[in-house]
Design a protein around this motif. Sequence first.
Motif, PDB file in Angstrom:
ATOM      1  N   LEU A 120      24.288   1.645  51.607  1.00 10.06           N
ATOM      2  CA  LEU A 120      25.258   1.239  50.599  1.00 10.06           C
ATOM      3  C   LEU A 120      26.199   0.202  51.188  1.00 10.06           C
ATOM      4  N   VAL A 121      26.459  -0.850  50.422  1.00  7.78           N
ATOM      5  CA  VAL A 121      27.388  -1.905  50.836  1.00  7.78           C
ATOM      6  C   VAL A 121      28.533  -1.926  49.845  1.00  7.78           C
ATOM      7  N   PHE A 122      29.753  -1.695  50.336  1.00  9.96           N
ATOM      8  CA  PHE A 122      30.930  -1.675  49.488  1.00  9.96           C
ATOM      9  C   PHE A 122      31.599  -3.045  49.524  1.00  9.96           C
ATOM     10  N   VAL A 123      32.101  -3.472  48.379  1.00  6.96           N
ATOM     11  CA  VAL A 123      32.684  -4.801  48.256  1.00  6.96           C
ATOM     12  C   VAL A 123      34.177  -4.753  48.542  1.00  6.96           C
ATOM     13  N   SER A 124      34.649  -5.684  49.372  1.00  8.70           N
ATOM     14  CA  SER A 124      36.078  -5.790  49.659  1.00  8.70           C
ATOM     15  C   SER A 124      36.791  -6.463  48.485  1.00  8.70           C
ATOM     16  N   PRO A 125      38.131  -6.308  48.398  1.00  3.93           N
ATOM     17  CA  PRO A 125      38.878  -7.033  47.367  1.00  3.93           C
ATOM     18  C   PRO A 125      38.584  -8.529  47.444  1.00  3.93           C
ATOM     19  N   GLN A 126      38.367  -9.142  46.289  1.00  2.00           N
ATOM     20  CA  GLN A 126      37.918 -10.524  46.265  1.00  2.00           C
ATOM     21  C   GLN A 126      39.083 -11.509  46.257  1.00  2.00           C
TER      22      GLN A 126
END
Length: 208
Positions: A48-54
Amino acid sequence: MGALMSVEPEPEAPEPSWPVRPVGGWTADDLDRPPNLPPHTELIDGSLVFVSPQTLFHTRAVSFFEWQLQSLAPADLEVVREFTIDIDRYNRPEPDVIVVDGDVIGDPNQTRFPAESVRLAIEVVSPESTSRDRETKPVTYARARIPHYWRVENNEGRAVVYVFELEPATGAYTSTGIFHDRMKVSEPFTADLDLTAITPRRRAAGQA
């Protein structure tokens, strides 16, 4: 003397609960099932790859390509942002923008598209996604036979777009152009894009 007052200790904050990777890795179907996953979680090689705040640049670039390409795409194609695609059992990435065959859109509750329906995948590079967008995802998308891949990078607030096309003989992407202020392409359909529109107008005026 007054009565002694007891002070209740403050409760400790609970430890964050992260999904535990199963033996053999997560699968594409698992991505719909685990509870409380952060939005826009991707599956890359069984992890699983979690997205950082963009960043603001990332948000503006994704919106730019979504709306610009939607206005230019032929009637049989659709442009969708931040939507997962099924590549294989252990890979279900979420490109920032995709162009897909219109006939795969039918169920408003669907959560993914088959990779074979994707004509173009676009990734806007973030600091934490640089190696994935430059190295991992192009290989994965090429293996899935996605014909076109665009990588968008932030060069001091201005967009630079690296354009790749799948070479049938090798099954790998080959570079077909690097674009700075203006981008003109004929595939997967004709587009003439003003990339300076991604930069906020005040900043663009200050850099002129």
